[in-house]
Motif scaffolding. Sequence first.
Motif, PDB file in Angstrom:
ATOM      1  N   PRO A 249       0.829  -1.200   0.000  1.00 33.03           N
ATOM      2  CA  PRO A 249       0.000   0.000   0.000  1.00 33.03           C
ATOM      3  C   PRO A 249       0.867   1.255   0.000  1.00 33.03           C
ATOM      4  O   PRO A 249       1.935   1.287   0.625  1.00 33.03           O
ATOM      5  CB  PRO A 249      -0.789  -0.123   1.313  1.00 33.03           C
ATOM      6  N   ASN A 250       0.402   2.284  -0.724  1.00 33.53           N
ATOM      7  CA  ASN A 250       1.147   3.538  -0.750  1.00 33.53           C
ATOM      8  C   ASN A 250       0.626   4.479   0.335  1.00 33.53           C
ATOM      9  O   ASN A 250      -0.195   4.086   1.183  1.00 33.53           O
ATOM     10  CB  ASN A 250       1.072   4.176  -2.131  1.00 33.53           C
ATOM     11  N   ARG A 251       1.083   5.731   0.310  1.00 35.28           N
ATOM     12  CA  ARG A 251       0.711   6.694   1.350  1.00 35.28           C
ATOM     13  C   ARG A 251      -0.808   6.892   1.409  1.00 35.28           C
ATOM     14  O   ARG A 251      -1.390   6.962   2.498  1.00 35.28           O
ATOM     15  CB  ARG A 251       1.407   8.029   1.100  1.00 35.28           C
ATOM     16  N   ARG A 252      -1.447   6.987   0.245  1.00 36.41           N
ATOM     17  CA  ARG A 252      -2.893   7.241   0.225  1.00 36.41           C
ATOM     18  C   ARG A 252      -3.663   6.131   0.926  1.00 36.41           C
ATOM     19  O   ARG A 252      -4.538   6.391   1.768  1.00 36.41           O
ATOM     20  CB  ARG A 252      -3.374   7.367  -1.226  1.00 36.41           C
ATOM     21  N   LEU A 253      -3.347   4.881   0.604  1.00 33.03           N
ATOM     22  CA  LEU A 253      -4.047   3.767   1.236  1.00 33.03           C
ATOM     23  C   LEU A 253      -3.689   3.648   2.710  1.00 33.03           C
ATOM     24  O   LEU A 253      -4.537   3.312   3.547  1.00 33.03           O
ATOM     25  CB  LEU A 253      -3.722   2.466   0.494  1.00 33.03           C
ATOM     26  N   LEU A 254      -2.440   3.941   3.053  1.00 31.76           N
ATOM     27  CA  LEU A 254      -2.035   3.894   4.459  1.00 31.76           C
ATOM     28  C   LEU A 254      -2.833   4.893   5.289  1.00 31.76           C
ATOM     29  O   LEU A 254      -3.336   4.563   6.373  1.00 31.76           O
ATOM     30  CB  LEU A 254      -0.536   4.178   4.588  1.00 31.76           C
ATOM     31  N   LEU A 255      -2.934   6.121   4.787  1.00 31.60           N
ATOM     32  CA  LEU A 255      -3.684   7.148   5.524  1.00 31.60           C
ATOM     33  C   LEU A 255      -5.134   6.730   5.719  1.00 31.60           C
ATOM     34  O   LEU A 255      -5.728   6.958   6.783  1.00 31.60           O
ATOM     35  CB  LEU A 255      -3.613   8.478   4.779  1.00 31.60           C
ATOM     36  N   ASN A 256      -5.714   6.106   4.693  1.00 31.92           N
ATOM     37  CA  ASN A 256      -7.099   5.651   4.805  1.00 31.92           C
ATOM     38  C   ASN A 256      -7.228   4.564   5.870  1.00 31.92           C
ATOM     39  O   ASN A 256      -8.128   4.607   6.726  1.00 31.92           O
ATOM     40  CB  ASN A 256      -7.572   5.137   3.438  1.00 31.92           C
ATOM     41  N   VAL A 301      13.254  -6.126   1.355  1.00 28.88           N
ATOM     42  CA  VAL A 301      12.862  -5.559   2.651  1.00 28.88           C
ATOM     43  C   VAL A 301      11.355  -5.642   2.829  1.00 28.88           C
ATOM     44  O   VAL A 301      10.853  -6.005   3.909  1.00 28.88           O
ATOM     45  CB  VAL A 301      13.353  -4.096   2.760  1.00 28.88           C
ATOM     46  N   ALA A 302      10.588  -5.309   1.772  1.00 27.35           N
ATOM     47  CA  ALA A 302       9.126  -5.373   1.843  1.00 27.35           C
ATOM     48  C   ALA A 302       8.667  -6.788   2.174  1.00 27.35           C
ATOM     49  O   ALA A 302       7.784  -6.996   3.019  1.00 27.35           O
ATOM     50  CB  ALA A 302       8.521  -4.898   0.522  1.00 27.35           C
ATOM     51  N   GLU A 311      -1.522 -11.024   8.753  1.00 23.82           N
ATOM     52  CA  GLU A 311      -2.144 -10.638   7.487  1.00 23.82           C
ATOM     53  C   GLU A 311      -3.048  -9.424   7.653  1.00 23.82           C
ATOM     54  O   GLU A 311      -3.231  -8.649   6.716  1.00 23.82           O
ATOM     55  CB  GLU A 311      -2.958 -11.810   6.913  1.00 23.82           C
ATOM     56  N   VAL A 312      -3.622  -9.244   8.826  1.00 27.86           N
ATOM     57  CA  VAL A 312      -4.527  -8.118   9.047  1.00 27.86           C
ATOM     58  C   VAL A 312      -3.771  -6.809   9.248  1.00 27.86           C
ATOM     59  O   VAL A 312      -4.368  -5.733   9.207  1.00 27.86           O
ATOM     60  CB  VAL A 312      -5.434  -8.381  10.270  1.00 27.86           C
ATOM     61  N   ASP A 313      -2.462  -6.890   9.500  1.00 28.66           N
ATOM     62  CA  ASP A 313      -1.669  -5.682   9.691  1.00 28.66           C
ATOM     63  C   ASP A 313      -1.289  -5.090   8.332  1.00 28.66           C
ATOM     64  O   ASP A 313      -1.303  -5.774   7.311  1.00 28.66           O
ATOM     65  CB  ASP A 313      -0.402  -5.998  10.502  1.00 28.66           C
ATOM     66  N   THR A 314      -0.953  -3.823   8.344  1.00 29.97           N
ATOM     67  CA  THR A 314      -0.644  -3.113   7.103  1.00 29.97           C
ATOM     68  C   THR A 314       0.830  -2.754   7.049  1.00 29.97           C
ATOM     69  O   THR A 314       1.368  -2.158   7.995  1.00 29.97           O
ATOM     70  CB  THR A 314      -1.484  -1.825   6.986  1.00 29.97           C
ATOM     71  N   VAL A 315       1.458  -3.121   5.925  1.00 32.64           N
ATOM     72  CA  VAL A 315       2.836  -2.708   5.649  1.00 32.64           C
ATOM     73  C   VAL A 315       2.790  -1.812   4.426  1.00 32.64           C
ATOM     74  O   VAL A 315       2.323  -2.231   3.363  1.00 32.64           O
ATOM     75  CB  VAL A 315       3.760  -3.913   5.393  1.00 32.64           C
ATOM     76  N   ALA A 316       3.260  -0.589   4.543  1.00 38.19           N
ATOM     77  CA  ALA A 316       3.185   0.372   3.446  1.00 38.19           C
ATOM     78  C   ALA A 316       4.559   0.964   3.162  1.00 38.19           C
ATOM     79  O   ALA A 316       5.425   1.018   4.038  1.00 38.19           O
ATOM     80  CB  ALA A 316       2.193   1.493   3.779  1.00 38.19           C
ATOM     81  N   ARG A 317       4.731   1.387   1.915  1.00 36.21           N
ATOM     82  CA  ARG A 317       5.964   2.097   1.552  1.00 36.21           C
ATOM     83  C   ARG A 317       5.571   3.523   1.197  1.00 36.21           C
ATOM     84  O   ARG A 317       4.760   3.764   0.300  1.00 36.21           O
ATOM     85  CB  ARG A 317       6.642   1.433   0.360  1.00 36.21           C
ATOM     86  N   LEU A 318       6.164   4.489   1.893  1.00 36.71           N
ATOM     87  CA  LEU A 318       5.841   5.890   1.637  1.00 36.71           C
ATOM     88  C   LEU A 318       6.641   6.454   0.478  1.00 36.71           C
ATOM     89  O   LEU A 318       6.245   7.429  -0.146  1.00 36.71           O
ATOM     90  CB  LEU A 318       6.096   6.731   2.894  1.00 36.71           C
ATOM     91  N   GLY A 319       7.769   5.854   0.178  1.00 41.98           N
ATOM     92  CA  GLY A 319       8.640   6.364  -0.860  1.00 41.98           C
ATOM     93  C   GLY A 319      10.091   6.206  -0.446  1.00 41.98           C
ATOM     94  O   GLY A 319      10.407   6.168   0.752  1.00 41.98           O
ATOM     95  N   GLY A 320      10.996   6.103  -1.426  1.00 42.07           N
ATOM     96  CA  GLY A 320      12.399   5.928  -1.098  1.00 42.07           C
ATOM     97  C   GLY A 320      12.602   4.685  -0.265  1.00 42.07           C
ATOM     98  O   GLY A 320      12.129   3.598  -0.605  1.00 42.07           O
ATOM     99  N   ASP A 321      13.295   4.835   0.868  1.00 40.95           N
ATOM    100  CA  ASP A 321      13.541   3.688   1.749  1.00 40.95           C
ATOM    101  C   ASP A 321      12.716   3.794   3.017  1.00 40.95           C
ATOM    102  O   ASP A 321      13.066   3.213   4.055  1.00 40.95           O
ATOM    103  CB  ASP A 321      15.026   3.599   2.093  1.00 40.95           C
ATOM    104  N   GLU A 322      11.586   4.498   2.983  1.00 41.19           N
ATOM    105  CA  GLU A 322      10.733   4.689   4.148  1.00 41.19           C
ATOM    106  C   GLU A 322       9.544   3.731   4.097  1.00 41.19           C
ATOM    107  O   GLU A 322       8.787   3.699   3.122  1.00 41.19           O
ATOM    108  CB  GLU A 322      10.227   6.138   4.221  1.00 41.19           C
ATOM    109  N   PHE A 323       9.388   2.961   5.172  1.00 44.26           N
ATOM    110  CA  PHE A 323       8.278   2.019   5.290  1.00 44.26           C
ATOM    111  C   PHE A 323       7.515   2.332   6.572  1.00 44.26           C
ATOM    112  O   PHE A 323       8.078   2.830   7.545  1.00 44.26           O
ATOM    113  CB  PHE A 323       8.791   0.574   5.339  1.00 44.26           C
TER     114      PHE A 323
END
Length: 423
Positions: A249-256, A301-302, A311-323
């Motif tokens: 998931p990207n930043r948009r989905l993470l924020l949601n 890394v992802a 599985e219910v937890d969320t792992v997201a990448r915001l960009g670059g090397d930030e997760f």
Amino acid sequence: MQYVTFFPSVTLAAILAGYRAGLIATVMGMVFATYFFTPPYYSFSHEVLKLSLWSNLVFLGDGIIVSLSIEAMHRFRNRYRRELRLITSSEEQLRVLNGELSALVEKQRQTEADLKILAVAFDAQDAVMITDSQANIVRVNRTFQQITGYAEAEVRGLNPKILSSGRHDSAFFTDMWRQIKCTGAWAGEIWDKRKDGQIYPKQMTITAVKAPDGAVVNYVAIFTDISARKKYEDEIRDMAFADALTGLPNRRLLLNRLSVAVSASARSGQFGALMFLDLDKFKMLNDTLGHDYGDLLLIEVAARIKSCVREVDTVARLGGDEFVVLVENLSDGMEVAQQGASKVAEKIREVLANPYQLKSQPYHSSPSIGLCMFSGTDSSVDDLLKRADQAMYRAKTTGRNRVCLFDSACTDYRNELAGCPPL
């Protein structure tokens, strides 16, 4: 004297009124001629009749011949007129029939043209299925056979239920048939099953064909396989809500999801945790080995982070090397929840610190992880991200390869030298 005086009258009477009038005029001419022109005049004596007998017989014969001849001419003329009228009427009828025949020929041509168009349309890209009034299949086109895998002979006489995927409940079909009965048509998306068992989505329109008395005689279903469209929509959705490199998931989905998690925490009273991860010395990897090696590291890394969480937890990448990792429903107690989150964070740190094999190049890396806890709506989404980021920055500035827990006493981790103790 009779011929000069009376015969024109006989002729005129026969011409104007027929042979009967001519015969009457002949008899009258005989009477008048006998009376006026036979001496002694003005009488009908025996002598007068005797003297005029021969001339009267001749006059009578001529009158009869002329009257009958004129009558024959009348009949011939009338027959000619009747025949002429009949011919004229026949010609008019023939013209009408020719016009009707031309109209029928043109209508036949148009019908044949329409049938050709319908035949082409019937075997066009859209699948067509025709049923009787009892919804039993009577005909399908070539596209139907290609999409479903069924030959026409296999489905003729069967109910379309054989195509059912099982994804729709009875309420769905009840509402569909209610709409068809009320409006005569239904349109929408539906999932069906091919002959080989594959389930696929399709866009379908069902129309009721009615007789002049309003009774339904057929149902016509036209549908298209929208599997490709659905796949394209999923790809678009992934582009909008997923990271292109890692699939996370990207930043948009993470924020949601974080916003939903905060609201759910307020209702359940369960604590959650937000972790902000940054890879140590990632820029050096890009500068020395190239960005393709950096991408390989991010992908690995992802995968490693996902292996450390539920599985219910969320792992997201915001960009670059930030997760960012979002963990929900840890506990309703702060201390227990913090201990659980700390174990997850430490597990991630250990896994990410293990050696990597990037193509033929071995590589060592480590993460700096910032951790903050949340419960209810005491903090906004932006505040939580900021706190986790500040805790991560403190982990970097205090030696890297560690987990730092956000402490509310630390007001600014980027400017304060004292603060969050490492876990």
